[in-house]
Design a protein around this motif. Structure first.
Motif, PDB file in Angstrom:
ATOM      1  N   SER A  75       0.816  -1.205   0.000  1.00  0.00           N
ATOM      2  CA  SER A  75       0.000   0.000   0.000  1.00  0.00           C
ATOM      3  C   SER A  75       0.857   1.265   0.000  1.00  0.00           C
ATOM      4  O   SER A  75       1.855   1.354   0.723  1.00  0.00           O
ATOM      5  N   LYS A  76       0.466   2.239  -0.788  1.00  0.00           N
ATOM      6  CA  LYS A  76       1.149   3.539  -0.774  1.00  0.00           C
ATOM      7  C   LYS A  76       0.722   4.361   0.436  1.00  0.00           C
ATOM      8  O   LYS A  76       1.435   5.255   0.872  1.00  0.00           O
ATOM      9  N   THR A  77      -0.445   4.057   0.982  1.00  0.00           N
ATOM     10  CA  THR A  77      -0.959   4.791   2.136  1.00  0.00           C
ATOM     11  C   THR A  77      -0.400   4.242   3.435  1.00  0.00           C
ATOM     12  O   THR A  77      -0.065   4.998   4.339  1.00  0.00           O
ATOM     13  N   GLU A  78      -0.304   2.923   3.526  1.00  0.00           N
ATOM     14  CA  GLU A  78       0.232   2.268   4.721  1.00  0.00           C
ATOM     15  C   GLU A  78       1.292   1.249   4.309  1.00  0.00           C
ATOM     16  O   GLU A  78       1.107   0.045   4.454  1.00  0.00           O
ATOM     17  N   PRO A  79       2.413   1.706   3.769  1.00  0.00           N
ATOM     18  CA  PRO A  79       3.442   0.768   3.317  1.00  0.00           C
ATOM     19  C   PRO A  79       3.932  -0.123   4.463  1.00  0.00           C
ATOM     20  O   PRO A  79       4.098   0.340   5.584  1.00  0.00           O
TER      21      PRO A  79
END
Length: 138
Positions: A75-79
């Motif tokens: 995820s780019k939001t929660e890497p």
């Protein structure tokens, strides 16, 4: 009185928060709620593609669509956190994809349910008309 509810909180997973603390997952435009433009696009594309498949390939029961493999932590939001495990997202047909698109607008906090339902009703037939236009000029 403000009620509490469960929602996803960036970096914390699902949490119980106060309604006044809610923030949309994606930036929301500062205007009143309207019919969802995205909902219209989802409805129209579902109809257009289903009509095209039926007319040109004889596929009348729609088709499944695999939207991709999402590796754990990509995820780019929660890497490193989301998704927790490798995930392949597949829908059984294009109507399900249309519905999933609308649900994504609700889950992201961009719209209320009525906005999505109104979009599907307002734009019903647009995709069929676009498909028919292409058949007529093809």
């Amino acid at each position: 009185q403000m009620s509490n509810f469960e929602t996803w909180v960036r970096g914390q997973g699902v949490q119980t928060i106060k309604g006044k603390e809610f923030e949309s997952f994606i930036r929301v435009m500062p205007h009143a709620e309207h019919v969802s433009g995205s909902g219209c696009i989802f409805q129209s594309m579902y109809e257009l593609v289903d009509s095209w498949l039926a007319n040109n390939l004889g596929i009348t029961n729609s088709m499944s669509v695999t939207l991709g493999l999402f590796p754990a932590g990509s995820s780019k939001t929660e890497p490193g956190i989301t998704p927790a495990v490798d995930m392949t997202l597949t829908v059984s047909n294009l109507l399900e994809l249309c519905d999933l698109g609308g649900q994504s607008r609700l889950d992201g906090g961009m719209h209320f349910t009525d906005s999505i339902e109104a979009a599907h009703g307002l734009c019903e037939g647009v995709g069929h008309a676009a498909a028919q236009y292409t058949f007529d000029i093809w």
